[in-house]
Design an enzyme around this catalytic site. Structure first.
Site, mmCIF file in Angstrom:
data_model
loop_
_atom_site.group_PDB
_atom_site.id
_atom_site.type_symbol
_atom_site.label_atom_id
_atom_site.label_comp_id
_atom_site.label_asym_id
_atom_site.label_seq_id
_atom_site.Cartn_x
_atom_site.Cartn_y
_atom_site.Cartn_z
ATOM 1 N N GLU A 62 0.878 -1.307 -0.210
ATOM 2 C CA GLU A 62 -0.038 -0.077 -0.075
ATOM 3 C C GLU A 62 0.992 1.233 0.039
ATOM 4 O O GLU A 62 1.744 1.308 0.689
ATOM 5 C CB GLU A 62 -1.141 0.099 1.098
ATOM 6 C CG GLU A 62 -2.017 1.302 1.178
ATOM 7 C CD GLU A 62 -2.622 1.393 2.415
ATOM 8 O OE1 GLU A 62 -3.518 0.372 2.585
ATOM 9 O OE2 GLU A 62 -2.388 2.239 3.496
ATOM 10 N N THR A 109 -4.226 4.720 -1.506
ATOM 11 C CA THR A 109 -5.233 5.293 -0.333
ATOM 12 C C THR A 109 -5.803 6.543 -1.104
ATOM 13 O O THR A 109 -5.383 7.266 -1.916
ATOM 14 C CB THR A 109 -4.444 5.682 1.124
ATOM 15 O OG1 THR A 109 -3.785 6.706 0.878
ATOM 16 C CG2 THR A 109 -3.808 4.543 1.657
ATOM 17 N N ALA A 119 -11.692 10.732 2.610
ATOM 18 C CA ALA A 119 -13.011 10.262 2.881
ATOM 19 C C ALA A 119 -14.039 10.888 1.819
ATOM 20 O O ALA A 119 -13.521 12.161 1.370
ATOM 21 C CB ALA A 119 -13.615 10.577 4.320
ATOM 22 N N ARG A 133 -15.695 2.404 4.117
ATOM 23 C CA ARG A 133 -16.549 3.389 4.717
ATOM 24 C C ARG A 133 -15.845 4.833 4.733
ATOM 25 O O ARG A 133 -16.173 5.745 4.268
ATOM 26 C CB ARG A 133 -17.179 3.063 5.796
ATOM 27 C CG ARG A 133 -18.181 4.070 6.398
ATOM 28 C CD ARG A 133 -18.500 3.870 7.833
ATOM 29 N NE ARG A 133 -17.479 4.089 8.816
ATOM 30 C CZ ARG A 133 -17.457 4.136 10.203
ATOM 31 N NH1 ARG A 133 -18.514 3.801 10.710
ATOM 32 N NH2 ARG A 133 -16.256 4.317 10.991
ATOM 33 N N GLY A 134 -14.661 4.777 5.278
ATOM 34 C CA GLY A 134 -13.996 6.135 5.800
ATOM 35 C C GLY A 134 -14.180 6.266 7.121
ATOM 36 O O GLY A 134 -15.148 5.846 7.575
ATOM 37 N N TYR A 184 -11.027 -6.879 9.875
ATOM 38 C CA TYR A 184 -10.704 -6.453 10.762
ATOM 39 C C TYR A 184 -10.472 -7.635 11.839
ATOM 40 O O TYR A 184 -11.471 -8.054 12.618
ATOM 41 C CB TYR A 184 -11.763 -5.392 11.624
ATOM 42 C CG TYR A 184 -11.705 -4.434 10.605
ATOM 43 C CD1 TYR A 184 -10.974 -3.250 10.773
ATOM 44 C CD2 TYR A 184 -12.792 -4.185 9.863
ATOM 45 C CE1 TYR A 184 -10.912 -1.924 10.024
ATOM 46 C CE2 TYR A 184 -13.070 -3.109 9.000
ATOM 47 C CZ TYR A 184 -12.251 -1.870 8.974
ATOM 48 O OH TYR A 184 -12.301 -0.960 8.233
ATOM 49 N N GLN A 238 4.350 6.595 16.555
ATOM 50 C CA GLN A 238 3.741 5.903 15.331
ATOM 51 C C GLN A 238 2.769 4.738 16.051
ATOM 52 O O GLN A 238 1.767 4.440 15.515
ATOM 53 C CB GLN A 238 4.673 5.433 14.163
ATOM 54 C CG GLN A 238 3.856 4.648 13.174
ATOM 55 C CD GLN A 238 4.570 3.384 12.899
ATOM 56 O OE1 GLN A 238 5.334 2.811 13.659
ATOM 57 N NE2 GLN A 238 4.148 2.485 11.875
#
Length: 290
Positions: A18, A49, A52, A109-110, A145, A212
């Site tokens: 990603e 990415t 939203a 969804r965001g 998740y 982080q």
């Protein structure tokens, strides 16, 4: 449009990375440099990415996904969030993706707005977005998740939501990051028992620093294994050594997952090509990549 399944068919261990649109000016040039570095790891696809609501930097998302495909011959997967988005806005995004030849979308969804609602949007959850994408011919990925979404307290509801995304048409899943592989194994068994047959690709992010990892814990609800706590304590005064320890820990996770014959692995490389390459090398050293 290109589908990641065209490249994953027959792959020993699907391996993907990603990235996010670089901030500031000369965005595509900066992205090109990141992709050039990540491409050395020979990922099966690179996901990009977005912000939203199907807006914000979503234009960059599509442009970068197209760049990945057109200039580096690697399938690009565009993230698309639906919170606060209208159907017309989503249809416009789908048209842009089709025109760019991007055929695979990660439907999300965001993050909800600060006020806690998405007033004016036509979509409530990712499962509401997935059927529209499928109708338009996209290959659709969705989020999984292992430790539950930050807003979901019930493991049973977590599995139910996963099954609902599959029933809505999700072709495969990419998990949120987790720092302990046992969390994934505990999640995967009941998911299979519930009839979730779509491939679940495991998402791994190396920790690079204490601040982080603190953000990740509170943003994602991920648990922190004792091994990481000990590494944080050992190298808290040596940022370079801590970064290296974090990458090595993530590589150990990836190898263990490969040994358990997971459906694929996905590296949250945070636009650091050296992380992607280290992950690919670790898997190759154990015979999981050519």
């Amino acid at each position: 449009m290109n589908s990641v399944f065209e490249t994953l068919s027959g792959t020993q261990l699907p391996f993907s990375v990603e990235m996010f649109p670089p901030k500031g000016q000369l965005t595509l040039d900066a992205a090109r440099q990141v992709v050039a570095g990540v491409a050395k790891a020979r990922p099966d696809f690179i996901s990009v990415t977005c912000s939203a609501g199907g807006s914000g930097n979503s234009s960059q998302t599509v442009d970068i996904a197209a760049l990945i495909q057109d200039e580096f011959s690697i399938p690009g997967v565009a993230h698309l969030t639906c919170v606060g988005a209208t159907r017309a806005g989503i249809e416009a995004e789908m048209a842009r993706m089709k025109a760019a030849g991007v055929g695979t979308v990660l439907a999300l969804r965001g993050d909800l707005p600060a006020e806690g609602n998405a007033a004016g949007g036509d979509f409530r959850y990712a499962k509401d977005l997935i059927p529209l994408l499928k109708q338009e011919g996209f290959t659709v990925a969705a989020a999984a998740y292992p430790e539950g979404h930050i807003t979901c307290l019930s493991p049973q509801d977590n599995i139910r939501h996963l099954r609902e995304k599959q029933e809505a048409g999700a072709d495969f899943f990419i998990t949120q990051l987790f720092f302990g592989n046992e969390a994934f194994y505990r999640f995967h068994e009941p998911a299979l028992a519930a009839g979730v047959g779509a491939p679940i690709i495991c998402g791994i992010m190396p920790f690079l620093g204490k601040s982080q990892i603190q953000r990740m814990i509170f943003m994602c609800g991920s648990s922190l294994p004792a091994g990481i706590i000990k590494l944080l304590a050992k190298y808290e005064d040596d940022p370079a050594a801590l970064r290296q320890a974090g990458i090595e820990y993530a590589c150990e996770q990836l190898v263990d997952l490969a040994n358990h014959q997971v459906d694929g692995v996905h590296v949250y490389a945070m636009n650091h090509p050296d992380i992607a390459c280290a992950a690919a090398d670790a898997l190759a050293d154990k015979g999981f990549r050519a």
